[in-house]
Design an enzyme around this catalytic site. Structure first.
Site, PDB file in Angstrom:
ATOM      1  N   SER A   1     -18.936  -8.804 -23.083  1.00  0.00           N
ATOM      2  CA  SER A   1     -19.935  -9.456 -22.222  1.00  0.00           C
ATOM      3  C   SER A   1     -20.772  -8.454 -21.449  1.00  0.00           C
ATOM      4  CB  SER A   1     -19.183 -10.357 -21.225  1.00  0.00           C
ATOM      5  OG  SER A   1     -20.019 -10.790 -20.172  1.00  0.00           O
ATOM      6  N   ASN A   2     -21.973  -8.899 -21.079  1.00  0.00           N
ATOM      7  CA  ASN A   2     -22.808  -8.133 -20.155  1.00  0.00           C
ATOM      8  C   ASN A   2     -22.223  -8.084 -18.745  1.00  0.00           C
ATOM      9  OD1 ASN A   2     -24.881  -7.339 -21.869  1.00  0.00           O
ATOM     10  ND2 ASN A   2     -26.192  -9.105 -21.397  1.00  0.00           N
TER      11      ASN A   2
ATOM     12  N   ARG B   1     -31.930 -17.659 -15.506  1.00  0.00           N
ATOM     13  CA  ARG B   1     -31.296 -17.146 -16.725  1.00  0.00           C
ATOM     14  C   ARG B   1     -32.281 -16.291 -17.533  1.00  0.00           C
ATOM     15  NH1 ARG B   1     -27.098 -15.218 -19.620  1.00  0.00           N
ATOM     16  NH2 ARG B   1     -27.039 -15.983 -21.753  1.00  0.00           N
TER      17      ARG B   1
ATOM     18  N   TYR C   1     -20.536 -15.888 -20.759  1.00  0.00           N
ATOM     19  CA  TYR C   1     -21.282 -16.932 -20.057  1.00  0.00           C
ATOM     20  C   TYR C   1     -22.034 -17.830 -21.036  1.00  0.00           C
ATOM     21  CZ  TYR C   1     -20.102 -13.716 -16.363  1.00  0.00           C
ATOM     22  OH  TYR C   1     -19.408 -12.884 -15.523  1.00  0.00           O
TER      23      TYR C   1
ATOM     24  N   ASP D   1     -18.421 -13.778 -26.543  1.00  0.00           N
ATOM     25  CA  ASP D   1     -19.336 -13.683 -25.417  1.00  0.00           C
ATOM     26  C   ASP D   1     -18.757 -14.540 -24.276  1.00  0.00           C
ATOM     27  OD1 ASP D   1     -21.892 -13.348 -23.962  1.00  0.00           O
ATOM     28  OD2 ASP D   1     -22.144 -15.476 -24.432  1.00  0.00           O
TER      29      ASP D   1
END
Lengths: 231, 231
Positions: free
Chosen positions: B124-125, B47, B18, B16
């Protein structure tokens, strides 16, 4: 589209349950009684985790019922806040979900809607057992034509399959039905689905930034009548 | 299952981004500089909303890229906290995502993994542009065999289609791959998908109550070597 006309009488009205019909404030009061000085933080985190777990389980197709999600969320929230949750305290907090009162204006408003001949339904993440208990405790027995639980499709909001339950139950297009929720995210996602949504914004929150707005917004359910063409 | 044997060498390791590789602490520092006394609250709510919007949009099949989600979340968080977000402040906060440093132990750990001949990837997103900027700024250019963005499938974690990107890129079963995330929810949902997951629990959070546990958990990436059979 007929359904886009403000004030037009809908074919039925669907309500979210917790926070919309049932007053969840007492959850925080009980949390404060059981965990002095931590009740507010616990109530907020518990709710956040309840929603998070419901969404993660839906995204991952790992459904368990809302009572289990609610218990899991409480266990995690207490662990994070370093609160010692005995089984007795756990049961008292979970049991409070079966004893939530209605918000003060809700019962008179529902009766007025019924006097207009308007079919009413609940559309909720809650399990059938949770909803049955809450409806009975809040004095709403016999008020709803349909009590629709996400449990039927083994997904939680905001999955389209859950919103579809209302369309199927009323056998009418979503645009001909009003959906009422106190949750901004629920109102927005129901609007995406196609409902005429009424955001019962009890807390006066800012709009969710999802690129869509509910068709109506007010602080009290009494404003629903004008929105639904029943004033 | 081979992949269930602790310490066995995997075919590749996915990270991942962040909070796992890229240190998000500076977002809060900048928020505090721009909004004195509100930086911590803003960073947390920003967040939370970022994750919430990513999940709601995935559930409702209303994808927009992660930069847009991140901007929308910032706008809502500031509105909720009654902070006046000028376009300049907005751009500075969003731009910080392109300038995040790596956590202190990350670059040496990645180099050691590469010295072992281990293929590495990001999953990751983040949009491809966000990830390219962050990789470059953090000094990780050339480190990863694959940089996999949720943007490719127009869904965000924890949709299985996103986790599938790692399987497809490495052409190996999930059980032969290690997935590393600092987010408990990400580690749990990746475990549901089938990865050998390593929860880089930097914050010392309690486990998520989702009915599944990551295969490994530690506070530092240095503990990944024993987990991956590379100690």
């Amino acid at each position: 589209m007929d359904g886009d006309t403000p004030g037009q009488r809908p074919s039925g009205i669907l309500f979210d349950a917790y926070g919309t019909l049932f007053d969840v404030y007492s959850l925080g009061l009980l949390a404060e009684e059981l965990f002095p000085k931590h009740g507010a933080a616990l109530a907020v985190l518990w709710r956040e985790k309840q929603l998070e777990y419901s969404r993660l389980r839906t995204l991952c197709d790992k459904y368990v019922d809302f009572k289990t999600v609610t218990r899991d969320a409480l266990l995690h929230a207490c662990a994070r806040l370093r609160l010692d949750l005995s089984e007795d305290k756990c049961q008292r907090l979970l049991g409070q979900y079966d004893r939530l009162p209605a918000y003060p204006e809700v019962l008179p408003a529902l009766e007025r809607l019924r006097a207009h001949g308007m079919p009413l339904a609940i559309l909720s993440n809650g399990s059938p057992e949770m909803l049955a208990s809450a409806i009975s405790a809040a004095g709403m027995s016999g008020v709803f034509t349909h009590v629709l639980s996400a449990d039927k499709v083994h997904k939680f909001k905001t999955a389209p399959e859950v919103y579809q339950l209302g369309v199927d139950a009323f056998d009418r297009p979503a645009a001909r039905l009003v959906f009422v929720s106190s949750n901004g995210w629920d109102a927005c996602c129901a609007a995406w689905f196609g409902y005429r949504t009424f955001w019962l914004n009890r807390a006066g929150d800012p709009v969710e930034r999802l690129g869509i707005l509910p068709a109506g917004e007010a602080r009290s359910m009494n404003d629903l009548f004008a929105f639904a063409g029943l004033a």
